[in-house]
Design a protein around this motif. Sequence first.
Motif, PDB file in Angstrom:
ATOM      1  N   GLN A 172      18.783   1.355 -12.123  1.00  0.00           N
ATOM      2  CA  GLN A 172      20.213   1.651 -12.208  1.00  0.00           C
ATOM      3  C   GLN A 172      20.505   2.626 -13.351  1.00  0.00           C
ATOM      4  N   PHE A 173      19.891   2.385 -14.493  1.00  0.00           N
ATOM      5  CA  PHE A 173      20.112   3.257 -15.646  1.00  0.00           C
ATOM      6  C   PHE A 173      19.524   4.647 -15.389  1.00  0.00           C
ATOM      7  N   LEU A 174      18.372   4.692 -14.735  1.00  0.00           N
ATOM      8  CA  LEU A 174      17.740   5.960 -14.384  1.00  0.00           C
ATOM      9  C   LEU A 174      18.626   6.771 -13.437  1.00  0.00           C
ATOM     10  N   ILE A 175      19.260   6.111 -12.487  1.00  0.00           N
ATOM     11  CA  ILE A 175      20.176   6.791 -11.561  1.00  0.00           C
ATOM     12  C   ILE A 175      21.374   7.352 -12.329  1.00  0.00           C
ATOM     13  N   ALA A 176      21.948   6.550 -13.223  1.00  0.00           N
ATOM     14  CA  ALA A 176      23.096   7.018 -14.004  1.00  0.00           C
ATOM     15  C   ALA A 176      22.716   8.209 -14.882  1.00  0.00           C
ATOM     16  N   LEU A 177      21.574   8.133 -15.534  1.00  0.00           N
ATOM     17  CA  LEU A 177      21.124   9.245 -16.378  1.00  0.00           C
ATOM     18  C   LEU A 177      20.850  10.491 -15.541  1.00  0.00           C
ATOM     19  N   SER A 178      20.242  10.312 -14.380  1.00  0.00           N
ATOM     20  CA  SER A 178      19.941  11.446 -13.511  1.00  0.00           C
ATOM     21  C   SER A 178      21.221  12.114 -13.019  1.00  0.00           C
ATOM     22  N   LEU A 179      22.198  11.306 -12.629  1.00  0.00           N
ATOM     23  CA  LEU A 179      23.480  11.867 -12.206  1.00  0.00           C
ATOM     24  C   LEU A 179      24.132  12.653 -13.332  1.00  0.00           C
ATOM     25  N   SER A 180      24.100  12.088 -14.518  1.00  0.00           N
ATOM     26  CA  SER A 180      24.700  12.763 -15.661  1.00  0.00           C
ATOM     27  C   SER A 180      23.988  14.080 -15.962  1.00  0.00           C
ATOM     28  N   LEU A 181      22.662  14.081 -15.869  1.00  0.00           N
ATOM     29  CA  LEU A 181      21.910  15.314 -16.086  1.00  0.00           C
ATOM     30  C   LEU A 181      22.254  16.366 -15.033  1.00  0.00           C
ATOM     31  N   VAL A 182      22.312  15.955 -13.781  1.00  0.00           N
ATOM     32  CA  VAL A 182      22.642  16.886 -12.700  1.00  0.00           C
ATOM     33  C   VAL A 182      24.055  17.433 -12.873  1.00  0.00           C
ATOM     34  N   PHE A 183      25.003  16.565 -13.211  1.00  0.00           N
ATOM     35  CA  PHE A 183      26.385  17.000 -13.394  1.00  0.00           C
ATOM     36  C   PHE A 183      26.504  17.981 -14.558  1.00  0.00           C
ATOM     37  N   THR A 184      25.858  17.672 -15.664  1.00  0.00           N
ATOM     38  CA  THR A 184      25.954  18.528 -16.845  1.00  0.00           C
ATOM     39  C   THR A 184      25.269  19.874 -16.614  1.00  0.00           C
ATOM     40  N   VAL A 185      24.096  19.853 -15.983  1.00  0.00           N
ATOM     41  CA  VAL A 185      23.398  21.107 -15.695  1.00  0.00           C
ATOM     42  C   VAL A 185      24.188  21.942 -14.684  1.00  0.00           C
ATOM     43  N   SER A 186      24.797  21.293 -13.704  1.00  0.00           N
ATOM     44  CA  SER A 186      25.618  22.016 -12.727  1.00  0.00           C
ATOM     45  C   SER A 186      26.804  22.686 -13.400  1.00  0.00           C
ATOM     46  N   GLU A 187      27.449  21.964 -14.283  1.00  0.00           N
ATOM     47  CA  GLU A 187      28.591  22.541 -14.991  1.00  0.00           C
ATOM     48  C   GLU A 187      28.146  23.665 -15.921  1.00  0.00           C
ATOM     49  N   LEU A 188      27.028  23.480 -16.576  1.00  0.00           N
ATOM     50  CA  LEU A 188      26.502  24.518 -17.458  1.00  0.00           C
ATOM     51  C   LEU A 188      26.135  25.768 -16.661  1.00  0.00           C
ATOM     52  N   THR A 189      25.599  25.582 -15.469  1.00  0.00           N
ATOM     53  CA  THR A 189      25.253  26.715 -14.614  1.00  0.00           C
ATOM     54  C   THR A 189      26.497  27.492 -14.198  1.00  0.00           C
ATOM     55  N   GLY A 190      27.526  26.774 -13.762  1.00  0.00           N
ATOM     56  CA  GLY A 190      28.780  27.440 -13.404  1.00  0.00           C
ATOM     57  C   GLY A 190      29.387  28.180 -14.580  1.00  0.00           C
ATOM     58  N   PHE A 191      29.273  27.586 -15.745  1.00  0.00           N
ATOM     59  CA  PHE A 191      29.801  28.226 -16.951  1.00  0.00           C
ATOM     60  C   PHE A 191      29.014  29.495 -17.277  1.00  0.00           C
ATOM     61  N   LEU A 192      27.678  29.397 -17.237  1.00  0.00           N
ATOM     62  CA  LEU A 192      26.856  30.540 -17.599  1.00  0.00           C
ATOM     63  C   LEU A 192      26.934  31.667 -16.572  1.00  0.00           C
ATOM     64  N   LEU A 193      27.253  31.334 -15.326  1.00  0.00           N
ATOM     65  CA  LEU A 193      27.459  32.377 -14.324  1.00  0.00           C
ATOM     66  C   LEU A 193      28.765  33.130 -14.564  1.00  0.00           C
ATOM     67  N   GLY A 194      29.612  32.605 -15.405  1.00  0.00           N
ATOM     68  CA  GLY A 194      30.839  33.286 -15.785  1.00  0.00           C
ATOM     69  C   GLY A 194      32.027  33.017 -14.884  1.00  0.00           C
ATOM     70  N   LEU A 195      31.869  32.094 -13.945  1.00  0.00           N
ATOM     71  CA  LEU A 195      32.946  31.835 -13.007  1.00  0.00           C
ATOM     72  C   LEU A 195      34.133  31.135 -13.659  1.00  0.00           C
ATOM     73  N   SER A 196      33.875  30.314 -14.650  1.00  0.00           N
ATOM     74  CA  SER A 196      34.977  29.620 -15.327  1.00  0.00           C
ATOM     75  C   SER A 196      34.984  29.888 -16.828  1.00  0.00           C
ATOM     76  N   MET A 197      34.189  30.835 -17.239  1.00  0.00           N
ATOM     77  CA  MET A 197      34.028  31.075 -18.670  1.00  0.00           C
ATOM     78  C   MET A 197      35.317  31.519 -19.352  1.00  0.00           C
ATOM     79  N   PHE A 198      36.137  32.303 -18.676  1.00  0.00           N
ATOM     80  CA  PHE A 198      37.326  32.858 -19.305  1.00  0.00           C
ATOM     81  C   PHE A 198      38.608  32.167 -18.870  1.00  0.00           C
ATOM     82  N   ASN A 199      38.488  31.014 -18.257  1.00  0.00           N
ATOM     83  CA  ASN A 199      39.651  30.240 -17.829  1.00  0.00           C
ATOM     84  C   ASN A 199      39.905  29.160 -18.877  1.00  0.00           C
TER      85      ASN A 199
END
Length: 143
Positions: free
Chosen positions: A56-83
């Motif tokens: 259960q803890f591994l699933i929660a940590l994995s979800l958090s890692l995926v969510f954070t990396v996904s958000e970081l990717t969107g940010f670094l692509l510049g799609l939401s960087m200036f909003n």
Amino acid sequence: MMMVLNAVIPARFLSLTAHLVINIMLFWSREPFVLACLPQGVGLADLEQYAEKDTQFLIALSLSLVFTVSELTGFLLGLSMFNSLPNMFSITAHVAASITLALFTVNLWSCDSYWYILGFCSVPPLLLEVAVVIVTIKFKVFL
């Protein structure tokens, strides 16, 4: 306006990175938190309960890692960087997550409480990031 962006963009990057680093650290050293999740008096001897909580803890940590990396990717692509709205919301959520996870680590909270941190500090910024990316791509609007 440019002075604000010069401060907000690095702050968002640093808060996302801090959240990611703490998640990775928890991922590598999750045993004490899993043991804190088990009922009093139950240790590694009861491997079935330990394995269930660890999964259960591994699933929660994995979800958090995926969510954070996904958000970081969107940010670094510049799609939401200036909003400004996603920037401020993301900074607030990830700073809160970093502080809460630091307390989680130092005070050895139960791994069940990690789900609340995930739900309040990782899911809403990801949903906002996805919404901004969809609006930006679909309508070719750079906010």
